[in-house]
Scaffold this motif. Structure first.
Motif: not given
Lengths: 408, 408
Positions: A96, A100, A103-104
């Protein structure tokens, strides 16, 4: 029984007859410098690059267990391949984008630390875009812990079954120079990541990005135990903060020459073996030039007042995060009296004549926990080994660095 | 209208005719170095010393509001005395030993930051034990916040009523050299303390000790809101951790000379005014020598390959915490081709002839946001001012540092 002292790295382009080398002499390259890797630092945020480099068949992985590297022997690192580390790091930790991954972010998930070290451009195979080729090097933390305990223990059992082992202590001071430099990069980064799991600005856990060269303080944390995923604002998220980047502590280390150029000051502390002396050293403080730090440390530790200070060479030192800046300083004529009472750091400090020092460089050098060489006679001066910048500074002085002799 | 460019600090003991200065030339002392203070760093844990120094009638306090110092004008700091700061810092913040202060730690109590800067030994008055005399200097954070809001606002109103003000931006680049060095020490330490309120190892709040030069992670916190005063173990409490000490980031900055010694490489980024160029620069990375960092940064930013690198001088830079290490590097004959495509940092980089650079040093130097001098003609090369180490490196090159001309 001391391990053999490895050769020092070659200075860059030693054969180029440049004006600088004619005037200042050949560059002194110290142990732990001289890395053969191109770090291509600007590619670290590029997850496609990292992903391809990680999975290339030529890629070499240095494994660390509690900050100790996997070795074949005291003088050789061992390398693993992607298939061996895959059970620990997963099939593609760089799948990723960084955006990302941030974000996760989930602070309850253990992510074993991976560091991208660089490309060895002398070896063909891997290529990315037009300019970037060479064998990729990574470091991976395989310490058995959290979710990777079983996989790490299996890997360790496997490599130990093949006669490899994780180094104990600092025997990597016997690695060949280029391997020592690669090891130093890996150890410094793994230590920094392990040492800084929380944000010093807001106290919340942080996340490794940029292939191990940055830690970021994510704005959200979706760990199930946390009631509110959104975190309070943190200043490290606006603009660039040095807290996000690896720390390196500048340290000064200096050979001190008497005003007449004939003697050299050496000191010892309680932990040194008998007759063992070295150059003085200390951390550079905020808002000091290197030259000022050298003068302050020498006065604090020995009472001696220095005039001119010249920087000689530098040495990375990954225990845990130092940059040793080596200098030569000359005492002023009325500033040579030794006084140990300011700072209580040294047990002794003395002026030594050039002859005694020259002799000790021949027969009395060794690592601090090792025996002196076979030519050493009990009671003679003992000095640090060639792998220490202290030795290089002392050598420079007795070879005439300060006294106007031609610079090589 | 640019403020006048201050004189640079005098190098230490410039009149001593040492062998080092005969061989390498006079030491270059850069702006923000040259502090007149003796930091007596070993006295910082001594609360009796600090307490006496703080309350001595000769003692000078530099006040900071949100990291901006109190000034009389753009070229002069203002100093407060103990009576003025006492409503903010209390009658004796150094009354207790450090051990007792740590034992009684209460994270809900706001403690305004105090930094002991050193003793100005040129001025008589204060004395401690046999060896330590001079006028003490402290910095105090008087930002109106928490429990000191009212007292700080009253003090600020008072000093502003007397025509003093808190500086805006970096006008302190116009302070005389010695005041600039004192200011730099204060700013670096205040910023570091403010930037690191939490322990990066365990995430809990930390406490300033050693008169501003250390942050410690106390084992207990008696804040009323905290259910269990005892905290979990923290690795910074066992042995010495660099996390407890101020951070200084080593940065390399380098004048690059062509293989024939006749041209100098300069670059510019988008934020520079038109025609303004400077030397390349960047952060030193973990486990790099200075010489390696110089070669890596130059290649990453400009595509140029360097051989020999020589360190010239260093400069503390307190925005927020840099040590600028100034070097001269020489390109190898087949490594002079400029390529800006690796790292996207520079907008332009070019080789300039010595004559053009010499001219620009005469008529085209200024701070980055200021007008060039009166002799400057639109379209000519512009360069950083004398207070920047970049200027000193460029000057060294055109004066023959690399080309074998006599030093000095």
């Amino acid at each position: 029984m001391p391990l053999p002292q490895p050769a020092l790295p070659e200075p860059a382009h030693p054969n180029v007859d440049s004006m600088l080398s004619r005037k200042f002499g050949k560059e002194v390259a110290n142990y732990f410098s001289g890395s053969p890797l191109n770090r291509v630092s600007f590619l670290r945020p590029d997850h496609a690059f990292l992903s391809q480099a990680l999975k290339h068949p030529s890629t070499s992985f240095i494994l660390f267990n509690k900050l100790e590297p996997l070795i074949k022997s005291g003088t050789e690192l061992a390398y693993a391949n992607f298939n061996e580390v895959q059970p620990i790091i997963g099939t593609d930790p760089f799948e990723k984008t960084e955006a990302d991954v941030i974000k996760e972010y989930n602070s309850s998930t253990y992510v074993p630390q991976i560091v991208f070290l660089g490309l060895d451009e002398r070896k063909e195979g891997f290529q990315y875009k037009d300019h970037y080729k060479g064998q990729p090097y990574f470091a991976v933390d395989v310490t058995p812990k959290e979710s990777v305990t079983a996989a790490a223990e299996a890997l360790i059992k496997d490599v130990e079954g093949r006669g490899l082992s994780f180094s104990k202590g600092r025997m990597h001071l016997s690695l060949p120079a280029q391997e020592a430099a690669i090891y130093a990069e890996a150890r410094h980064l793994l230590d920094w990541n392990a040492r800084n799991p929380f944000c010093a600005s807001c106290g919340y856990p942080t996340l490794s990005v940029n292939a191990g060269f940055k830690r970021t303080c994510p704005p959200r944390d979706i760990a199930p135990s946390i009631a509110t995923p959104d975190r309070p604002p943190c200043v490290t998220r606006t603009g660039i903060s040095n807290l996000s980047f690896p720390r390196t502590d500048p340290t000064v280390i200096m050979a001190v020459v008497s005003a007449d150029g004939q003697r050299i000051l050496l000191g010892r502390n309680k932990r040194f073996p008998p007759y063992w002396f070295s150059t003085l050293a200390g951390f550079l403080e905020p808002a000091e030039s290197v030259e000022e730090a050298v003068r302050r440390e020498v006065w604090e530790e020995s009472g001696i007042h220095l005039g001119r200070v010249v920087i000689h060479s530098t040495q990375p030192w990954p225990y845990p995060a130092n940059l040793m800046i080596g200098a030569i300083g000359q005492a002023i004529p009325d500033g040579e009296k030794i006084h140990l009472g300011h700072d209580a750091e040294l047990e002794d400090a003395r002026w030594f004549g050039a002859e005694e020092v020259r002799e000790a460089l021949q027969v009395g050098t060794s690592g601090i926990g090792e025996d002196a060489g076979p030519g050493y006679k009990e009671g003679g001066l003992r000095l640090p080994p060639k792998t220490a910048i202290a030795n290089q500074l002392i050598t420079a002085v007795v070879e005439g660095f300060a006294t106007g002799a031609p610079s090589l």
